[in-house]
Design a protein around this motif. Structure first.
Motif, short mmCIF file in Angstrom:
data_model
loop_
_atom_site.label_atom_id
_atom_site.label_comp_id
_atom_site.label_asym_id
_atom_site.label_seq_id
_atom_site.Cartn_x
_atom_site.Cartn_y
_atom_site.Cartn_z
N VAL A 41 0.89 -1.32 0.07
CA VAL A 41 0.01 0.05 0.01
C VAL A 41 1.07 1.18 -0.15
N ALA A 42 1.91 1.20 0.72
CA ALA A 42 2.92 2.45 0.88
C ALA A 42 3.63 2.65 -0.51
N TYR A 43 3.91 1.49 -1.03
CA TYR A 43 4.65 1.67 -2.37
C TYR A 43 3.75 2.21 -3.35
N LEU A 44 2.51 1.93 -3.52
CA LEU A 44 1.56 2.42 -4.51
C LEU A 44 1.29 3.80 -4.25
N LEU A 45 0.95 4.32 -2.97
CA LEU A 45 0.73 5.55 -2.46
C LEU A 45 1.87 6.50 -2.95
N GLY A 46 3.15 6.09 -2.55
CA GLY A 46 4.25 6.72 -2.85
C GLY A 46 4.49 6.85 -4.36
N ARG A 47 4.06 6.00 -5.09
CA ARG A 47 4.20 6.26 -6.68
C ARG A 47 3.24 7.20 -7.19
#
Length: 224
Positions: free
Chosen positions: A211-217
Motif C-alpha cells: 500500500v505504501a509503495y503504490l501510494l508513494g508512486r
C-alpha cells in the motif's frame, strides 16, 4: 517481481510467492502504463519539433501539402528513420501522393497516434481550413502550447527528483534489511518467523509495504 522477491525474503518459501502471485499482473500493468506514458511524452516532443518545422516551411511560402514533405526532411536531421514521428509523416506523405486531401491525411494521423495534442491540433486546423483561418498561426500556437507543457513537466520533474530518488531508496530498504538479516542472523530470522504469529505479523507488514509503495508512486507522479 519486487513484491514476489520480498515475499520470498520474508517467508523463505516459494509457496508464499505462489500465494502472492496475483499481485504480479498488477505490477505488470503498472509497468505497461509507465511504458505507454514514456512513449507518449517522447512522441509529444517529436510532434512539437514537427510543428516548429512545419511552421517554418509554411512561412516561406510552401503549401501545407508541400510543407509536410519539407518537414519530413527536417525531421530526418533530428531523429532516426525508424522514429515514430517519421513513420507517421511517411504515411501522411504516401496518402498525399495518392491524392487524399490534407484534412483526411491529418485526421488519419490523429487517429493513428491517439494523442490529445494531435487531436486538438487536427480539429482546430480542420475548422480553420474550412473557414479560411490563419493556418500558420494555428500550427505555431500548437508548437508553443506543447513546448510550454513540456517545460512545465520538466520543472515539476526537477523539483520532485530528490523526492523520487528518496522514494526509490526507501522502497529498497526492506529488501536490504531482510537480506542482511538472512545472511548474518539466519537462525534468528527462522525462529522469529517460523510460527503462525510471525507469519501473520509479516503478512501485515508486507500488505502495508504494498500500500505504501503504490501510494508513494502516486505522490511522486504528477500529471500536467
Amino acid at each position: 517481481m519486487l513484491i514476489l522477491l520480498l515475499a520470498y525474503l520474508f517467508y523463505n518459501s516459494w509457496i508464499a510467492c505462489l500465494v502472492l502471485s496475483p499481485i504480479l499482473p498488477v505490477y505488470l500493468k503498472i509497468w505497461y502504463l509507465e511504458s505507454i506514458h514514456k512513449k507518449k511524452n517522447n512522441f509529444r516532443t517529436q510532434f512539437k519539433d514537427s510543428m516548429q518545422a512545419l511552421t517554418a516551411a509554411v512561412r516561406v511560402g510552401y503549401s501545407i501539402e508541400n510543407a509536410l514533405r519539407e518537414t519530413e526532411k527536417d525531421l530526418l536531421r533530428l531523429y532516426t528513420a525508424d522514429s515514430r514521428i517519421l513513420r507517421e509523416f511517411r504515411k501522411m506523405i504516401h496518402q498525399l501522393d495518392m491524392n487524399f486531401s490534407v484534412e483526411h491525411v491529418l485526421k488519419s494521423f490523429s487517429e493513428n497516434v491517439k494523442q490529445e495534442e494531435v487531436e486538438h491540433f487536427v480539429i482546430v486546423f480542420g475548422a480553420a481550413k474550412r473557414m479560411g483561418g490563419d493556418s500558420i498561426e494555428i500550427i505555431r500556437d500548437t508548437a508553443i502550447s506543447i513546448g510550454e507543457k513540456i517545460e512545465v513537466e520538466k520543472e515539476i520533474i526537477t523539483m520532485l527528483a530528490a523526492k523520487a530518488f528518496e522514494f526509490k531508496v526507501m522502497s529498497m530498504i526492506p529488501f536490504a534489511i531482510i537480506l542482511y538479516m538472512r545472511l548474518t542472523f539466519g537462525e534468528f530470522i527462522y525462529e522469529l518467523y517460523g510460527n503462525p504469529v510471525g507469519i501473520a505479523v509479516m503478512s501485515i507488514c508486507l500488505a502495508v509495504y504494498v500500500v505504501a509503495y503504490l501510494l508513494g508512486r502516486k505522490i511522486v507522479k504528477i500529471e500536467v
